[in-house]
Design a protein around this motif. Structure first.
Motif, PDB file in Angstrom:
ATOM      1  N   MET A   1      -9.666   6.492 -12.889  1.00 54.69           N
ATOM      2  CA  MET A   1     -10.842   7.264 -12.497  1.00 54.69           C
ATOM      3  C   MET A   1     -11.626   7.736 -13.721  1.00 54.69           C
ATOM      4  SD  MET A   1      -9.218   9.422  -9.317  1.00 54.69           S
ATOM      5  CE  MET A   1     -10.765  10.225  -8.895  1.00 54.69           C
ATOM      6  N   LEU A   2     -10.911   8.172 -14.751  1.00 52.30           N
ATOM      7  CA  LEU A   2     -11.575   8.562 -15.996  1.00 52.30           C
ATOM      8  C   LEU A   2     -12.268   7.355 -16.633  1.00 52.30           C
ATOM      9  CD1 LEU A   2      -8.949  10.985 -17.595  1.00 52.30           C
ATOM     10  CD2 LEU A   2     -11.208  11.588 -16.703  1.00 52.30           C
ATOM     11  N   GLY A   3     -11.616   6.186 -16.553  1.00 51.41           N
ATOM     12  CA  GLY A   3     -12.202   4.972 -17.102  1.00 51.41           C
ATOM     13  C   GLY A   3     -13.500   4.598 -16.398  1.00 51.41           C
ATOM     14  N   VAL A   4     -13.530   4.762 -15.068  1.00 49.00           N
ATOM     15  CA  VAL A   4     -14.743   4.473 -14.295  1.00 49.00           C
ATOM     16  C   VAL A   4     -15.877   5.398 -14.717  1.00 49.00           C
ATOM     17  CG1 VAL A   4     -15.789   4.579 -11.997  1.00 49.00           C
ATOM     18  CG2 VAL A   4     -13.541   3.529 -12.295  1.00 49.00           C
ATOM     19  N   VAL A   5     -15.583   6.705 -14.761  1.00 48.26           N
ATOM     20  CA  VAL A   5     -16.609   7.684 -15.140  1.00 48.26           C
ATOM     21  C   VAL A   5     -17.097   7.419 -16.560  1.00 48.26           C
ATOM     22  CG1 VAL A   5     -17.051  10.136 -15.581  1.00 48.26           C
ATOM     23  CG2 VAL A   5     -15.728   9.438 -13.560  1.00 48.26           C
ATOM     24  N   PHE A   6     -16.158   7.188 -17.466  1.00 48.14           N
ATOM     25  CA  PHE A   6     -16.495   6.950 -18.871  1.00 48.14           C
ATOM     26  C   PHE A   6     -17.366   5.703 -19.019  1.00 48.14           C
ATOM     27  CE2 PHE A   6     -15.602   5.081 -23.049  1.00 48.14           C
ATOM     28  CZ  PHE A   6     -15.834   6.159 -23.880  1.00 48.14           C
ATOM     29  N   HIS A   7     -16.994   4.620 -18.329  1.00 51.78           N
ATOM     30  CA  HIS A   7     -17.709   3.356 -18.440  1.00 51.78           C
ATOM     31  C   HIS A   7     -19.160   3.500 -17.989  1.00 51.78           C
ATOM     32  CE1 HIS A   7     -18.008  -1.024 -18.715  1.00 51.78           C
ATOM     33  NE2 HIS A   7     -18.632  -1.017 -17.544  1.00 51.78           N
ATOM     34  N   PHE A   8     -19.361   4.144 -16.849  1.00 53.04           N
ATOM     35  CA  PHE A   8     -20.712   4.263 -16.325  1.00 53.04           C
ATOM     36  C   PHE A   8     -21.555   5.259 -17.125  1.00 53.04           C
ATOM     37  CE2 PHE A   8     -18.849   2.143 -12.675  1.00 53.04           C
ATOM     38  CZ  PHE A   8     -19.881   1.278 -12.316  1.00 53.04           C
ATOM     39  N   LEU A   9     -20.972   6.374 -17.519  1.00 51.26           N
ATOM     40  CA  LEU A   9     -21.723   7.341 -18.314  1.00 51.26           C
ATOM     41  C   LEU A   9     -22.142   6.735 -19.647  1.00 51.26           C
ATOM     42  CD1 LEU A   9     -19.861  10.743 -17.720  1.00 51.26           C
ATOM     43  CD2 LEU A   9     -22.070  10.005 -16.813  1.00 51.26           C
ATOM     44  N   LEU A  10     -21.211   6.031 -20.282  1.00 53.88           N
ATOM     45  CA  LEU A  10     -21.534   5.406 -21.565  1.00 53.88           C
ATOM     46  C   LEU A  10     -22.566   4.299 -21.382  1.00 53.88           C
ATOM     47  CD1 LEU A  10     -20.843   5.709 -24.511  1.00 53.88           C
ATOM     48  CD2 LEU A  10     -18.976   4.078 -24.223  1.00 53.88           C
ATOM     49  N   GLY A  11     -22.500   3.607 -20.247  1.00 51.12           N
ATOM     50  CA  GLY A  11     -23.500   2.584 -19.962  1.00 51.12           C
ATOM     51  C   GLY A  11     -24.894   3.172 -19.862  1.00 51.12           C
TER      52      GLY A  11
ATOM     53  N   ALA B   1      -1.559   6.302 -13.615  1.00 47.91           N
ATOM     54  CA  ALA B   1      -2.482   5.165 -13.577  1.00 47.91           C
ATOM     55  C   ALA B   1      -3.783   5.509 -12.852  1.00 47.91           C
ATOM     56  CB  ALA B   1      -1.802   3.974 -12.899  1.00 47.91           C
ATOM     57  N   GLN B   2      -3.672   6.209 -11.727  1.00 46.60           N
ATOM     58  CA  GLN B   2      -4.876   6.532 -10.949  1.00 46.60           C
ATOM     59  C   GLN B   2      -5.824   7.472 -11.693  1.00 46.60           C
ATOM     60  OE1 GLN B   2      -5.144   6.862  -6.342  1.00 46.60           O
ATOM     61  NE2 GLN B   2      -4.735   8.936  -7.056  1.00 46.60           N
ATOM     62  N   PRO B   3      -5.346   8.565 -12.296  1.00 43.53           N
ATOM     63  CA  PRO B   3      -6.260   9.411 -13.077  1.00 43.53           C
ATOM     64  C   PRO B   3      -6.888   8.677 -14.255  1.00 43.53           C
ATOM     65  CG  PRO B   3      -4.273  10.629 -12.539  1.00 43.53           C
ATOM     66  CD  PRO B   3      -4.026   9.203 -12.145  1.00 43.53           C
TER      67      PRO B   3
ATOM     68  N   LEU C   1     -18.954   5.072  -1.940  1.00 45.37           N
ATOM     69  CA  LEU C   1     -18.634   4.774  -0.548  1.00 45.37           C
ATOM     70  C   LEU C   1     -17.162   4.433  -0.392  1.00 45.37           C
ATOM     71  CD1 LEU C   1     -19.424   4.153   2.392  1.00 45.37           C
ATOM     72  CD2 LEU C   1     -20.027   1.828   1.655  1.00 45.37           C
ATOM     73  N   HIS C   2     -16.636   3.662  -1.327  1.00 47.64           N
ATOM     74  CA  HIS C   2     -15.225   3.268  -1.280  1.00 47.64           C
ATOM     75  C   HIS C   2     -14.315   4.497  -1.360  1.00 47.64           C
ATOM     76  CE1 HIS C   2     -12.344   0.054  -1.256  1.00 47.64           C
ATOM     77  NE2 HIS C   2     -11.737   0.496  -2.334  1.00 47.64           N
ATOM     78  N   PHE C   3     -14.695   5.455  -2.195  1.00 48.36           N
ATOM     79  CA  PHE C   3     -13.923   6.691  -2.291  1.00 48.36           C
ATOM     80  C   PHE C   3     -13.975   7.460  -0.976  1.00 48.36           C
ATOM     81  CE2 PHE C   3     -13.140   5.800  -6.510  1.00 48.36           C
ATOM     82  CZ  PHE C   3     -12.535   6.856  -7.190  1.00 48.36           C
ATOM     83  N   VAL C   4     -15.161   7.530  -0.369  1.00 51.83           N
ATOM     84  CA  VAL C   4     -15.316   8.231   0.908  1.00 51.83           C
ATOM     85  C   VAL C   4     -14.519   7.535   1.998  1.00 51.83           C
ATOM     86  CG1 VAL C   4     -16.976   8.833   2.725  1.00 51.83           C
ATOM     87  CG2 VAL C   4     -17.546   9.248   0.324  1.00 51.83           C
ATOM     88  N   ASP C   5     -14.508   6.212   1.977  1.00 52.15           N
ATOM     89  CA  ASP C   5     -13.820   5.436   3.010  1.00 52.15           C
ATOM     90  C   ASP C   5     -12.300   5.505   2.901  1.00 52.15           C
ATOM     91  OD1 ASP C   5     -16.020   4.606   4.364  1.00 52.15           O
ATOM     92  OD2 ASP C   5     -16.107   2.601   3.500  1.00 52.15           O
ATOM     93  N   PHE C   6     -11.782   5.457   1.668  1.00 42.90           N
ATOM     94  CA  PHE C   6     -10.343   5.286   1.504  1.00 42.90           C
ATOM     95  C   PHE C   6      -9.667   6.395   0.690  1.00 42.90           C
ATOM     96  CE2 PHE C   6     -12.045   1.008   2.217  1.00 42.90           C
ATOM     97  CZ  PHE C   6     -11.266   0.606   3.296  1.00 42.90           C
ATOM     98  N   TRP C   7     -10.178   6.685  -0.502  1.00 45.24           N
ATOM     99  CA  TRP C   7      -9.459   7.605  -1.385  1.00 45.24           C
ATOM    100  C   TRP C   7      -9.460   9.037  -0.856  1.00 45.24           C
ATOM    101  CZ3 TRP C   7     -10.526  11.820  -4.663  1.00 45.24           C
ATOM    102  CH2 TRP C   7      -9.490  12.128  -5.574  1.00 45.24           C
TER     103      TRP C   7
ATOM    104  N   SER D   1       0.829  -1.206   0.000  1.00 51.17           N
ATOM    105  CA  SER D   1       0.000   0.000   0.000  1.00 51.17           C
ATOM    106  C   SER D   1       0.862   1.253   0.000  1.00 51.17           C
ATOM    107  CB  SER D   1      -0.923   0.002   1.224  1.00 51.17           C
ATOM    108  OG  SER D   1      -1.800  -1.098   1.186  1.00 51.17           O
ATOM    109  N   HIS D   2       1.947   1.219   0.752  1.00 58.30           N
ATOM    110  CA  HIS D   2       2.853   2.371   0.776  1.00 58.30           C
ATOM    111  C   HIS D   2       3.492   2.589  -0.593  1.00 58.30           C
ATOM    112  CE1 HIS D   2       5.715   5.302   2.217  1.00 58.30           C
ATOM    113  NE2 HIS D   2       6.712   4.556   1.757  1.00 58.30           N
ATOM    114  N   PHE D   3       3.884   1.503  -1.228  1.00 57.56           N
ATOM    115  CA  PHE D   3       4.476   1.620  -2.567  1.00 57.56           C
ATOM    116  C   PHE D   3       3.483   2.216  -3.557  1.00 57.56           C
ATOM    117  CE2 PHE D   3       4.890  -0.240  -6.825  1.00 57.56           C
ATOM    118  CZ  PHE D   3       6.135   0.269  -7.192  1.00 57.56           C
ATOM    119  N   LEU D   4       2.259   1.686  -3.569  1.00 56.73           N
ATOM    120  CA  LEU D   4       1.245   2.191  -4.497  1.00 56.73           C
ATOM    121  C   LEU D   4       0.851   3.624  -4.169  1.00 56.73           C
ATOM    122  CD1 LEU D   4      -1.049  -0.975  -4.704  1.00 56.73           C
ATOM    123  CD2 LEU D   4       0.534  -0.138  -6.458  1.00 56.73           C
ATOM    124  N   GLY D   5       0.860   3.958  -2.877  1.00 57.41           N
ATOM    125  CA  GLY D   5       0.440   5.288  -2.461  1.00 57.41           C
ATOM    126  C   GLY D   5       1.477   6.370  -2.660  1.00 57.41           C
ATOM    127  N   THR D   6       2.707   5.968  -2.928  1.00 58.60           N
ATOM    128  CA  THR D   6       3.775   6.963  -3.099  1.00 58.60           C
ATOM    129  C   THR D   6       4.455   6.878  -4.460  1.00 58.60           C
ATOM    130  OG1 THR D   6       5.354   5.432  -2.038  1.00 58.60           O
ATOM    131  CG2 THR D   6       4.267   7.058  -0.625  1.00 58.60           C
TER     132      THR D   6
END
Length: 217
Positions: free
Chosen positions: A64-74, A59-61, A117-123, A46-51
């Motif tokens: 996130m764009l992929g998530v938004v794109f996938h659901f909007l297109l759906g 990768a993270q942006p 919820l996952h974003f609120v909990d962790f990100w 987790s430390h490696f991925l977080g830093t």
């Protein structure tokens, strides 16, 4: 972006973004499973991925764009399908269509709520810790933060429900994505079995992690 006006192109883009999320799920499960095996290994990963700058700023942006794109297109494709469906046939039998294929939008909405919820909990707490408060990095904090989130039975219950619906979503969506990308050959039966196994094993893995920490802490 005019190519997206084609329904076929939309489905191809939907499939491509879906496969990106499928790869992320496997990567995320691998990291989180370390929390069951070794808290120290989970903290290190987790430390490696977080830093890691590549993960954080590229990768993270993209994810996130992929998530938004996938659901909007759906939602766009679902609205288009509903608009083009004759009303007089709405209540007729759907033939060989499965429950999953007919209710992808609903399972998708629950999964979207889970992601929020996952974003609120962790990100969001992670972004606040590192970039807003600028607190000094503590390399062994990740395990305790994870365990703390899984002490609330309501949160754990919602996580389990979301992953059950994720399994149903993947049972149709994973294989459908490959078909939309034109992957249909002699290996199709084997590919179908693989996607079905993935659709069950990965969500069950996440459910196991949540229940493990809830029961053992």
């Amino acid at each position: 972006m005019s190519w997206l006006s084609s329904t076929i192109a939309k489905k191809f883009a939907m499939a491509l973004s879906g496969l990106l999320l499928v790869l992320f799920l496997l990567s995320h499960l691998t990291t989180n499973m370390l929390s069951v095996i070794s808290p120290e290994a989970f903290n290190e990963a987790s430390h490696f991925l977080g830093t890691n700058p590549f993960v954080q700023f590229l990768a993270q942006p993209i994810l996130m764009l992929g998530v938004v794109f996938h659901f909007l297109l759906g939602f766009v494709l679902e609205a288009k399908n509903r608009a083009s469906r004759p009303i007089k046939y709405a209540k007729k039998s759907t033939g060989n269509a499965t429950w999953m294929s007919q209710n992808m939008i609903f399972s998708g909405l629950v999964i979207l709520a889970f992601l929020a919820l996952h974003f609120v909990d962790f990100w969001i707490p992670e972004m606040n810790y590192k970039y807003i408060q600028g607190l000094p990095e503590v390399t062994d904090r990740y395990y305790e933060e994870l365990v703390h989130k899984f002490q609330d039975p309501l949160r754990v219950g919602f996580y389990v429900l979301a992953f059950v619906l994720l399994a149903l979503h993947l049972l149709h969506g994973f294989q459908s994505s490959l078909q939309s990308m034109g992957i249909n050959n002699k290996f199709t039966p084997s590919i179908k079995k693989f996607t079905q196994a993935y659709a069950v094993i990965v969500p069950v893995g996440f459910i196991f992690i949540a229940l493990f920490h809830y029961i053992n802490h």
